[in-house]
Structures are given as structure tokens and as C-alpha cells.
Design a protein around this motif. Structure first.
Motif, short mmCIF file in Angstrom:
data_model
loop_
_atom_site.label_atom_id
_atom_site.label_comp_id
_atom_site.label_asym_id
_atom_site.label_seq_id
_atom_site.Cartn_x
_atom_site.Cartn_y
_atom_site.Cartn_z
N ALA A 32 1.06 -1.26 -0.08
CA ALA A 32 -0.35 -0.03 -0.06
C ALA A 32 1.18 0.57 0.24
O ALA A 32 0.59 2.62 -0.85
N LEU A 35 2.54 1.51 -3.46
CA LEU A 35 1.36 2.04 -4.34
C LEU A 35 1.46 3.41 -4.27
O LEU A 35 1.19 4.72 -5.14
N GLU A 36 0.74 4.07 -2.83
CA GLU A 36 0.57 5.34 -2.47
C GLU A 36 1.62 6.63 -2.81
O GLU A 36 1.65 6.97 -3.89
N SER A 67 -8.75 4.69 1.44
CA SER A 67 -7.38 4.69 0.68
C SER A 67 -7.08 3.54 0.83
O SER A 67 -7.55 1.93 0.55
N ILE A 68 -6.00 3.31 -0.53
CA ILE A 68 -5.62 2.35 -0.85
C ILE A 68 -4.84 0.78 0.40
O ILE A 68 -5.60 0.28 0.68
N THR A 69 -5.09 1.61 1.50
CA THR A 69 -4.53 0.71 2.89
C THR A 69 -5.60 0.32 3.42
O THR A 69 -5.85 -0.83 3.18
N TYR A 71 -8.15 0.00 1.12
CA TYR A 71 -8.78 -1.05 0.42
C TYR A 71 -8.10 -2.09 0.59
O TYR A 71 -8.89 -3.69 0.76
N SER A 106 -5.10 7.77 -9.20
CA SER A 106 -6.02 7.55 -8.03
C SER A 106 -7.80 6.96 -8.57
O SER A 106 -8.26 6.54 -7.86
N VAL A 109 -6.06 2.82 -9.70
CA VAL A 109 -5.30 2.23 -8.56
C VAL A 109 -6.50 1.13 -7.77
O VAL A 109 -6.01 -0.15 -7.20
N HIS A 110 -7.67 1.63 -7.39
CA HIS A 110 -8.46 0.35 -6.82
C HIS A 110 -8.83 -0.60 -7.46
O HIS A 110 -8.83 -1.77 -7.78
N LEU A 113 -6.59 -3.22 -8.32
CA LEU A 113 -5.88 -3.94 -7.43
C LEU A 113 -7.11 -5.03 -7.06
O LEU A 113 -6.61 -6.04 -6.75
#
Length: 200
Positions: A32, A35-36, A67-69, A71, A106, A109-110, A113
Motif C-alpha cells: 500500500a 503504491l501510494e 485509501s489504498i491501505t 482498500y 487515484s 489503482v483500486h 488492485l
């Protein structure tokens, strides 16, 4: 071999010793974070250089609120896939970015993933939930999940096998370079380039 074992344990890939305070394996936090950092670097470059990113099926209309974390943690909690799937998914994302010359943003990315983790789980794990379940976890429709999976697989040329060497290389990079991501596009050292065909 002992060094590999220590790395796997430290990242939370072989037992519970690498889990953080929240119970999340350390490797998920590192993925995470990397990627962030990549996403932030890309978005900063796109505003300063006016670089245009190609719109793909993975682009949402707006950035998700998670957030990526958060998610990644959500996917980990509800999919129950092995921790190794997240490392392999990270390798797949890098290969996808290389193949398509796309950038993490942004807006994509989700979706990248959830798709890469689902594909990795189907390839690696003995038991795996179906696309409809992953769609619910990821906050997309089943139809979108199906389309993203097909697009992702075609962009990877259906080459899903990751060698032990590539996997270990990725783990070492995540452990050693979580504070610095080499370039905003993809880390080319994670996936070997295709060798030219032999001349006969």
C-alpha cells in the motif's frame, strides 16, 4: 534459504510474526505504501508536465473514498485469500503497467488492485470466491469485474506464472525499498523482459 525464510516471516508471508498491530501482514502495508508513493509521484508529474494518461476500463469516474491501505485491508479481510496473492498481484500490476504504458492514478489503482488480487487468488489458491463476490468487496458491478478481469488477462497475455526468483525479488524490494519507488510507472526489474526468439 535462511535469509528467504527471515524475509518471508518479516513480511507476514509464512506465519503471524509479520503481522502489524491491526493484524494486517506487514507486506500489505508495504505494498500500500509503495503504491501510494507511486500514485502521488504520478499525479504530481501529470500536473507539472501535463502528461495525459490513457483512459482504460480500470478508470473510475471519481476517486474512491477508501485509501489504498484501507482498500487492501478490506480485500484481505473479506476475500480470505493467501497473503502471497497480494505480492503476486503487485507483480501483475507492474507487468500490466509495462505492457500498457499506463500510470497508476487515484482513478485506476483500486480497480487494478481488486482485479489483480482476484486473478492471483484464482491462480494460486485452492479455494477462491467468484467474480460476483470480489465485485461486492471491490465496490464494482459483477459485469465490470468480468470485463476488467478479461482486459487484465489479455494485457498479461494470460501469463500468470511467477517464478520463485521473481517472487523473492519482489519481497526483497518491498522490504528494502518501501521508502523509495524507483519510477512512477512500473518497476521493470520485477518482471523479466521477453527474450527474443532463437534463430534456427
Amino acid at each position: 534459504m535462511a535469509a528467504e525464510s527471515e524475509t518471508f516471516m518479516a513480511l507476514g508471508l509464512s506465519d503471524e510474526s509479520g503481522r502489524g498491530v491491526s493484524g494486517t501482514p506487514r507486506v500489505l502495508v508495504l505494498i500500500a505504501s509503495v503504491l501510494e508513493k507511486s500514485l502521488q509521484k504520478n499525479e504530481k508529474q501529470s500536473t507539472t508536465s501535463r502528461r495525459k494518461d490513457a483512459i482504460t476500463i480500470f478508470h473510475g469516474s471519481r476517486s474512491p473514498t477508501l485509501s489504498i491501505t484501507q482498500y487492501i485491508d478490506r480485500i484481505f479481510r473479506y476475500s480470505r485469500c493467501s497473503t502471497s496473492c497480494f505480492v503476486v498481484a503487485y507483480i501483475y500490476i507492474n507487468k500490466f503497467l509495462q505492457q500498457t504504458d499506463a500510470y497508476l492514478t487515484s482513478l485506476n489503482v483500486h480497480r487494478l488492485l481488486i482485479t489483480s488480487i482476484m486473478v492471483a487468488a484464482k491462480f494460486l489458491d485452492d479455494e477462491c470466491y467468484d467474480n460476483a463476490y470480489y465485485a461486492r468487496i471491490g465496490g464494482v458491478s459483477t459485469a465490470e469485474m468480468n470485463r476488467m478481469e478479461m482486459k487484465f488477462l489479455f494485457n498479461l497475455d494470460f501469463r500468470l506464472h511467477v517464478t520463485a526468483e521473481v517472487f523473492m525479488n519482489c519481497c526483497l524490494k518491498l522490504e528494502n525499498e518501501s521508502g523509495k519507488y524507483q519510477n512512477g510507472q512500473a518497476d521493470p526489474s520485477l518482471w523479466p523482459r521477453r527474450r527474443p526468439a532463437r534463430q534456427r
